[in-house]
Design an enzyme around this catalytic site. Structure first.
Site, PDB file in Angstrom:
ATOM      1  N   TRP A 114       0.856  -1.189   0.000  1.00  0.00           N
ATOM      2  CA  TRP A 114       0.000   0.000   0.000  1.00  0.00           C
ATOM      3  C   TRP A 114       0.889   1.233   0.000  1.00  0.00           C
ATOM      4  CZ3 TRP A 114      -2.077   2.586   4.910  1.00  0.00           C
ATOM      5  CH2 TRP A 114      -3.043   3.567   4.597  1.00  0.00           C
TER       6      TRP A 114
ATOM      7  N   LYS B  45     -13.391  -1.002   6.889  1.00  0.00           N
ATOM      8  CA  LYS B  45     -13.987  -1.807   5.832  1.00  0.00           C
ATOM      9  C   LYS B  45     -15.015  -2.796   6.376  1.00  0.00           C
ATOM     10  CE  LYS B  45     -10.882  -0.016   2.982  1.00  0.00           C
ATOM     11  NZ  LYS B  45      -9.913   0.735   3.781  1.00  0.00           N
TER      12      LYS B  45
ATOM     13  N   ASP C   7      -0.010  -5.446   9.479  1.00  0.00           N
ATOM     14  CA  ASP C   7      -1.077  -4.475   9.238  1.00  0.00           C
ATOM     15  C   ASP C   7      -2.292  -5.208   8.674  1.00  0.00           C
ATOM     16  OD1 ASP C   7      -2.463  -2.082   8.920  1.00  0.00           O
ATOM     17  OD2 ASP C   7      -1.667  -1.764   6.906  1.00  0.00           O
TER      18      ASP C   7
END
Length: 404
Positions: free
Chosen positions: A130, A246, A211
């Site tokens: 990311w 999310k 993460d």
């Protein structure tokens, strides 16, 4: 006074969202930003969240500051959902957990903690990862390197190259991992690879920094956290950042956490104190409402079951969209191997499209991908998946060659 200030070029993903909003074409499709959309193309409000919100509003309380470390009930819920109900580390009070302002703040706080107490340690992130990982880590003045991860030719993890690199890192190096639903590739380690990775981390005295932003979007809540739990059970020190943006569809509430697994309770107590000190220097205390929603749902058996049922539906919808896009591409471009779409998991997949082809899709078809070719499969639905398949097939045919 400020004429020397440079213009901000904009975040590549958020700027793409701004361009999408301004696009007036009726068939425009947003496959760029990592947002979960339902089959109607809307960001859902989960029924469990609505019920929890009504419960909180029915018994209003003063809007006081939370402690620097966040709400106690929320922190306990975080530890259970990440490490499991029977976690020895949690039962032994070896896990220092703070509530944070989303997953981004938890990464930055962890980075500042690393800089303060492991100042000589560099951080190694997957290639690719990311984009904001590097930004957040370097904002704490950490050195960031990459280890091999994704084999673009085969659309899968290059595990041998990854382990070979980790096996040569200096001890106390920080290795940033994603336990499931890898962003941006969608390619994850397999459970049979976990022991090899854990053995390498232990033998080389490396510190895993895990993460987890999409727990439950891969195979399930427990399955997606399996790597973290196995690391903890193996006696590793582990840094874990997580987000509920999310899986609870609570993007704007900024609900995240940072947990650090230590060797004993006394060390965890001191680590927690230093994390609180870092929080005090940044934002003093986290926002309350989102954390109260999450802790209310996870503490209530009926609401928790309802949430997990909704989460399962979200996960299955993304798998269905992967299957439909794969089927469309294999019909339209018969010599194209689109199996990677169903092999990978979570919100994202690498399409293998070039930046020029991504630009073509945006300009000609109103289909928005980020320049790496990453696609957010949650942006697909029954109304647009055929259109997207035809547009991607068209650029593949124009290229004249296939990949994967």
């Amino acid at each position: 006074m400020f004429k020397h200030v440079d213009a901000y070029p904009g975040d590549p993903i958020l700027s793409l969202m701004e361009a999408f909003i301004g696009d007036q074409r009726p068939q425009k499709t947003n496959l760029g930003i990592g947002l979960y959309y339902d089959d109607a193309g809307k960001i859902p409000v989960l029924a469990a969240v609505t019920k929890a919100s009504a419960m909180l509003q029915a018994a209003p309380k003063p809007h006081s500051y939370l402690p620097m470390e966040g709400e106690a009930a929320y922190r306990a819920a975080v530890q259970e959902v990440i490490f499991g109900k029977d976690s020895e580390a949690v039962k032994s009070a070896r896990v220092a957990t703070i509530q944070s302002v989303g997953g981004s703040a938890s990464i930055h706080i962890a980075a500042r903690f690393i800089k303060a107490y492991l100042p000589q340690s560099a951080v190694w992130v997957s290639n690719p990862t990311w984009d904001n990982h590097r930004v957040l880590l370097e904002s704490a003045d950490l050195t960031v390197n990459t280890y091999p991860y994704f084999d673009a030719a085969k659309s899968r993890v290059d595990f041998d190259a990854m382990i070979s690199t980790l096996d040569r890192l200096p001890k106390h190096s920080i290795v940033l991992l994603q336990p499931s639903c890898h962003n941006p590739t969608g390619a994850d380690l397999t459970p049979d690879q976990f022991p090899v990775l854990i053995d390498t981390l232990k033998r080389r005295q490396l510190l895993p920094f895990v993460d987890m932003a999409y727990q439950g979007f891969g195979d399930g809540l427990d399955e997606d956290a399996a790597l973290i739990r196995q690391m903890s059970d193996a006696g590793l020190h582990v840094i874990v950042t997580n987000s509920f943006s999310k899986n609870f569809s609570l993007y704007g509430e900024r609900v995240g956490a940072l947990s650090i697994v230590c060797e004993d309770g006394e060390t965890a107590f001191r680590v927690l104190g230093q994390l609180k000190a870092i929080v005090r220097k940044i934002y003093s205390s986290p926002p309350a409402f989102g954390a109260k929603l999450v802790s209310t749902i996870l503490a209530d058996a009926q609401l928790s079951e309802q949430w997990q049922t909704e989460l399962q539906s979200m996960r299955q919808r993304m798998k269905d969209m992967r299957g439909k896009l794969r089927a469309a591409l294999e019909v339209l471009v018969p010599d194209f191997d689109a199996a990677y779409l169903t092999d990978q998991r979570g919100m994202f997949s690498y399409t293998g499209l070039t930046e020029h082809e991504v630009n073509t899709l945006r300009e000609r078809n109103g289909i928005y991908l980020i320049r790496s070719g990453r696609i957010c499969v949650a942006g697909l639905n029954r109304d647009n998946v055929g259109y997207v398949g035809e547009a991607i097939a068209d650029v593949l045919k124009r290229r004249g060659v296939t990949f994967h």
